[in-house]
Structure formats: C-alpha cells, structure tokens
Design a protein around this motif. Structure first.
Motif, PDB file in Angstrom:
ATOM      1  N   ILE A  77     -12.137  -0.063  -9.238  1.00  0.00           N
ATOM      2  CA  ILE A  77     -11.497   1.263  -9.165  1.00  0.00           C
ATOM      3  C   ILE A  77      -9.972   1.117  -9.096  1.00  0.00           C
ATOM      4  N   ILE A  78      -9.490   0.296  -8.169  1.00  0.00           N
ATOM      5  CA  ILE A  78      -8.038   0.128  -8.010  1.00  0.00           C
ATOM      6  C   ILE A  78      -7.417  -0.465  -9.279  1.00  0.00           C
ATOM      7  N   LYS A  79      -8.127  -1.363  -9.930  1.00  0.00           N
ATOM      8  CA  LYS A  79      -7.622  -1.983 -11.155  1.00  0.00           C
ATOM      9  C   LYS A  79      -7.335  -0.962 -12.237  1.00  0.00           C
ATOM     10  N   GLU A  80      -8.200   0.030 -12.386  1.00  0.00           N
ATOM     11  CA  GLU A  80      -8.085   0.984 -13.483  1.00  0.00           C
ATOM     12  C   GLU A  80      -7.194   2.175 -13.164  1.00  0.00           C
ATOM     13  N   LEU A  81      -6.721   2.287 -11.943  1.00  0.00           N
ATOM     14  CA  LEU A  81      -5.834   3.400 -11.600  1.00  0.00           C
ATOM     15  C   LEU A  81      -4.451   3.183 -12.212  1.00  0.00           C
ATOM     16  N   PRO A  82      -3.700   4.263 -12.453  1.00  0.00           N
ATOM     17  CA  PRO A  82      -2.330   4.106 -12.961  1.00  0.00           C
ATOM     18  C   PRO A  82      -1.436   3.441 -11.929  1.00  0.00           C
ATOM     19  N   ASN A  83      -0.357   2.815 -12.396  1.00  0.00           N
ATOM     20  CA  ASN A  83       0.550   2.114 -11.493  1.00  0.00           C
ATOM     21  C   ASN A  83       1.425   3.121 -10.750  1.00  0.00           C
ATOM     22  N   GLU A  84       0.798   3.779  -9.798  1.00  0.00           N
ATOM     23  CA  GLU A  84       1.471   4.797  -8.994  1.00  0.00           C
ATOM     24  C   GLU A  84       1.058   4.609  -7.532  1.00  0.00           C
ATOM     25  N   LYS A  85       1.450   5.527  -6.705  1.00  0.00           N
ATOM     26  CA  LYS A  85       1.071   5.492  -5.297  1.00  0.00           C
ATOM     27  C   LYS A  85      -0.420   5.795  -5.152  1.00  0.00           C
ATOM     28  N   VAL A  86      -1.094   4.967  -4.359  1.00  0.00           N
ATOM     29  CA  VAL A  86      -2.510   5.177  -4.072  1.00  0.00           C
ATOM     30  C   VAL A  86      -2.643   5.685  -2.642  1.00  0.00           C
ATOM     31  N   ASP A  87      -3.338   6.818  -2.481  1.00  0.00           N
ATOM     32  CA  ASP A  87      -3.650   7.341  -1.152  1.00  0.00           C
ATOM     33  C   ASP A  87      -5.058   6.896  -0.774  1.00  0.00           C
ATOM     34  N   LEU A  88      -5.168   6.219   0.348  1.00  0.00           N
ATOM     35  CA  LEU A  88      -6.469   5.750   0.823  1.00  0.00           C
ATOM     36  C   LEU A  88      -6.703   6.316   2.214  1.00  0.00           C
ATOM     37  N   GLU A  89      -7.803   7.027   2.368  1.00  0.00           N
ATOM     38  CA  GLU A  89      -8.148   7.613   3.660  1.00  0.00           C
ATOM     39  C   GLU A  89      -9.588   7.277   3.995  1.00  0.00           C
ATOM     40  N   ILE A  90      -9.822   6.865   5.230  1.00  0.00           N
ATOM     41  CA  ILE A  90     -11.161   6.475   5.673  1.00  0.00           C
ATOM     42  C   ILE A  90     -11.672   7.472   6.699  1.00  0.00           C
ATOM     43  N   SER A  91     -12.871   7.985   6.456  1.00  0.00           N
ATOM     44  CA  SER A  91     -13.489   8.909   7.394  1.00  0.00           C
ATOM     45  C   SER A  91     -13.929   8.171   8.653  1.00  0.00           C
ATOM     46  N   LYS A  92     -13.561   8.685   9.815  1.00  0.00           N
ATOM     47  CA  LYS A  92     -13.957   8.067  11.073  1.00  0.00           C
ATOM     48  C   LYS A  92     -15.447   8.230  11.338  1.00  0.00           C
ATOM     49  N   ASP A  93     -16.039   9.234  10.729  1.00  0.00           N
ATOM     50  CA  ASP A  93     -17.448   9.542  11.011  1.00  0.00           C
ATOM     51  C   ASP A  93     -18.410   8.588  10.323  1.00  0.00           C
ATOM     52  N   ASN A  94     -18.142   8.269   9.051  1.00  0.00           N
ATOM     53  CA  ASN A  94     -19.130   7.481   8.302  1.00  0.00           C
ATOM     54  C   ASN A  94     -18.520   6.359   7.462  1.00  0.00           C
ATOM     55  N   ASN A  95     -17.244   6.056   7.671  1.00  0.00           N
ATOM     56  CA  ASN A  95     -16.549   4.975   6.960  1.00  0.00           C
ATOM     57  C   ASN A  95     -16.451   5.189   5.446  1.00  0.00           C
ATOM     58  N   THR A  96     -16.573   6.413   5.007  1.00  0.00           N
ATOM     59  CA  THR A  96     -16.383   6.701   3.590  1.00  0.00           C
ATOM     60  C   THR A  96     -14.895   6.604   3.242  1.00  0.00           C
ATOM     61  N   ALA A  97     -14.602   5.948   2.112  1.00  0.00           N
ATOM     62  CA  ALA A  97     -13.218   5.805   1.667  1.00  0.00           C
ATOM     63  C   ALA A  97     -12.927   6.849   0.595  1.00  0.00           C
ATOM     64  N   PHE A  98     -11.843   7.589   0.759  1.00  0.00           N
ATOM     65  CA  PHE A  98     -11.392   8.564  -0.230  1.00  0.00           C
ATOM     66  C   PHE A  98     -10.124   8.007  -0.888  1.00  0.00           C
ATOM     67  N   ILE A  99     -10.208   7.814  -2.187  1.00  0.00           N
ATOM     68  CA  ILE A  99      -9.126   7.194  -2.942  1.00  0.00           C
ATOM     69  C   ILE A  99      -8.554   8.216  -3.918  1.00  0.00           C
ATOM     70  N   LYS A 100      -7.232   8.357  -3.889  1.00  0.00           N
ATOM     71  CA  LYS A 100      -6.580   9.312  -4.787  1.00  0.00           C
ATOM     72  C   LYS A 100      -5.345   8.657  -5.392  1.00  0.00           C
ATOM     73  N   CYS A 101      -5.205   8.814  -6.706  1.00  0.00           N
ATOM     74  CA  CYS A 101      -4.039   8.274  -7.410  1.00  0.00           C
ATOM     75  C   CYS A 101      -3.800   9.144  -8.636  1.00  0.00           C
ATOM     76  N   GLY A 102      -2.693   9.872  -8.665  1.00  0.00           N
ATOM     77  CA  GLY A 102      -2.468  10.812  -9.761  1.00  0.00           C
ATOM     78  C   GLY A 102      -3.551  11.865  -9.752  1.00  0.00           C
ATOM     79  N   TYR A 103      -4.218  12.027 -10.895  1.00  0.00           N
ATOM     80  CA  TYR A 103      -5.301  13.004 -10.997  1.00  0.00           C
ATOM     81  C   TYR A 103      -6.678  12.371 -10.781  1.00  0.00           C
ATOM     82  N   SER A 104      -6.696  11.094 -10.403  1.00  0.00           N
ATOM     83  CA  SER A 104      -7.959  10.384 -10.185  1.00  0.00           C
ATOM     84  C   SER A 104      -8.372  10.469  -8.721  1.00  0.00           C
ATOM     85  N   LYS A 105      -9.649  10.722  -8.505  1.00  0.00           N
ATOM     86  CA  LYS A 105     -10.188  10.791  -7.148  1.00  0.00           C
ATOM     87  C   LYS A 105     -11.539  10.069  -7.088  1.00  0.00           C
TER      88      LYS A 105
END
Length: 366
Positions: A77-105
């Motif tokens: 996933i990270i490899k194919e994202l554009p070379n921009e800022k990546v937002d990574l957020e982890i849910s405290k409840d279930n350890n789900t990772a939310f990844i956002k970069c440009g228009y990709s989620k």
C-alpha cells in the motif's frame, strides 16, 4: 497513534525492516511490522526470531502509540501511494490502521504491539568498526559459496574470523570455497563466529559503497550491525566450521593470468549450452590461449577462446560453469590468476595478492 510521514521515506524504512519479516511461521504476529512512536521519529521493527532489523523514519507525531501491521499488505500500500504526506492513524479500540495520502484511503487490520517479540539487547561484546563499502565487498565476494544443505547447519553460514589486524570471512558448500580477508587498523579482538547465510545476504544488500562506518558487535551467540540509522541483530550458528586452510592448495603446476571480464563473458556464453550437460564446461590451457568448450548432444557445441599468459604446464580441467561465473562476477580486478595442478585437483582463482582466494573442485567429464 496518529502520525504524518513522507511516503518515500516511509516506504524506504518499511522495505528495510521487512527483510527480517518471517514468511513461513506458525506465529502470525511475526508476519507483521512493529510501528512505535519514539520522540519525533517512528520506529519500525521486523523479526523472524533468528534475525531482527530496526529502522527509524522522521515523522510528525500527533499522538503517540504502537501497533503491528501485516508486512506484505502494508508495504504494498505505502509503495503505491504518491510521494506526498501520509497520514497514519491507529484505532485504540481494535488496532485498525487508517491510511490516507492524497485522494487514497485504506484501512487494514493490525495487532496489539505487546504481542510482538522484543529485539534482543546486545549490551556488550567484542566490537570493531569498518567502512560500509569494504564490508559490503567482503560479504559479496563470499556469500554465494555458503552451503544450502540444511543437514550441515555449520556450513549454512560464513566463518567470520579475527586474527591480529585482519578480518576474514570463509564459506564453503564442499564444491567450492571462498576466502576473503581485509586489514583493519587498531583491531584488538580475536576469535571467530559463524554468521547465518541470510544475515550476510541481507546486510550486504543494505550496505552502501560508502566511507561511512559500520559498527559490528559480537557476543557469544549474537552479532549486531549498526549503521545509517539501521540496526540488525542476528543469532550465530553453533558448531565447528571445517579447517578451511587444508582445502586451499599450497602449490600449483600451472599458473595463468587472464582478463577477468573476457573470461567471464566467454564462460557465460559457453554456459548457455552447458545447461544441457549438468552445467559442465571444459577448459583447455595451451600456450597463450584458454579454450572453453561445452557440449549439448541434442543442441550443439560451444567454443570460446581467451588470450592468456601461461606459466608452467599445459593442462585441461572441467568445472561447473555457474561456480566459475559466481566468482568472476564478484571480483572487481581487471585480471585474475588461475592456478591448476591437473584435471583432478582443485582449481584456484585469486588476485595478485592472497586477500581473495576461490577454490573450485573439478568435475569428471566424459
């Protein structure tokens, strides 16, 4: 956990630590990468319990935390994202990772970090420093000779020795042996250790051809490499490595000086047909030329001729072409020396100096 990190830097760090991630394991947690905030950096760790790699990436830490994410999906996933800022957020409840970069989620399921094994701490041991480029060359010129026969685990690694002011590395699969040595100023340690093949291979890939220093620390059962913000820790192999000095011939009846690249190209071309005959090539030394032939009964024959400078007896011998190619590719010298003592004796390929020696066993051919 909530962080912002550059995509290119993030992927580079992920790609480094994933080299230690287990691909075959009964422990699912080992197929993941640990991410943990530390100061203004994000720490990444991969391990298969035999080897562990740690790397750091600069990040904007908005909220501290830690998680283990599945290495393959996460890296892709990270490899194919554009070379921009990546937002990574982890849910405290279930350890789900939310990844956002440009228009990709994306969101992927993670695991609790407390289930991830800690890297072993190498607190003290024998240590020395060596330039990255030199260590990379030492490992690269020996690693291909390491045995893959798991019934002899003491051969599944390279023997690392320290004698006076020299570092030495030896590997053998019983069909060939590679020996490399180098001098290190103020080397004040002695002893030896068998370093696993995978560790040597992966560290060689991570090292650069630079003048920067690598710190190497040895304990009774572990080895640590520390360089460029990367730390690799690996177990050592137990057992007694065979006496390599007995394998290296002391004398020869034939000595040849030959252009390395000409011999390499000729061998690779002859090997195209040698594949039909167990990769066997025949080498005939006469006066000022080296003749390579290969025979494939259902395909045809190969003939190559290379100019040489010969001292001693004319002779002929047969080798596995791949073993010869491995050595010639790893060397960087313009010319190499080939030393032989008949068709049934081991052949030796070396530099003018004795700091690199490659012994190759002959094969019987019809």
């Amino acid at each position: 956990m909530k962080v912002e990190v550059n995509q290119k830097d993030f992927y580079q760090a992920i790609n480094i630590v994933r080299k230690a991630v287990s691909t075959k394991t009964t422990l699912p947690i080992l197929s993941g990468i640990l991410l943990k905030t530390e100061g203004q950096r994000l720490r990444l760790v991969g391990t298969d319990l035999e080897m562990g790699i740690e790397a750091f990436v600069e990040a904007e830490i908005i909220e501290e935390g830690e998680v283990v994410l599945p290495a393959i999906y996460f890296a892709n996933i990270i490899k194919e994202l554009p070379n921009e800022k990546v937002d990574l957020e982890i849910s405290k409840d279930n350890n789900t990772a939310f990844i956002k970069c440009g228009y990709s989620k994306f969101n992927i399921n993670g695991s609790p970090a407390d289930e991830f094994p800690s890297l072993p701490k190498v607190k003290s041991g024998k240590s020395f420093k060596i330039k990255e480029g030199r260590l990379k060359e030492i490992f690269g010129q020996v690693e291909f000779a390491i045995s893959k026969d798991e019934s002899k685990p003491f051969l599944n690694g390279g023997l690392l020795l320290f004698e006076e002011d020299k570092i030495k590395l030896v590997a053998t699969d019983t069909y060939r042996l590679a020996y490399r040595e180098d001098s290190i100023e103020e080397l004040d340690i002695e002893g030896d250790a068998i370093v696993p093949s995978n560790t040597i291979s992966e560290i060689a890939k991570l090292l650069n051809d630079s003048e920067d220093l690598v710190e190497v620390v040895l304990t009774e059962n572990q080895i640590l490499f520390n360089f460029a913000g990367i730390t690799m820790v690996s177990r050592l192999i137990e057992g007694q490595f065979p006496n390599y000095k007995q394998v290296i011939p002391k004398n020869s009846k034939t000595k040849v000086e030959v252009d390395r690249m000409e011999l390499l190209r000729a061998t690779k071309r002859a090997a195209l047909l040698a594949r039909q005959d167990a990769d066997i090539i025949k080498i005939n030394l006469k006066e000022d030329r080296l003749v390579i032939t290969a025979n494939a009964p259902e395909v045809g024959q190969a003939y190559e001729e290379v100019s040489i400078s010969l001292l001693g007896q004319e002779t002929e011998i047969a080798f596995n072409a791949n073993y010869l190619v491995d050595c010639l590719k790893a060397m960087k010298d313009e010319t190499v020396n080939v030393e032989l003592s008949g068709s049934l004796a081991p052949g030796v390929i070396k530099r003018d100096s004795d700091d690199y020696v490659y012994v190759i066993m002959p094969v019987r051919s019809a």
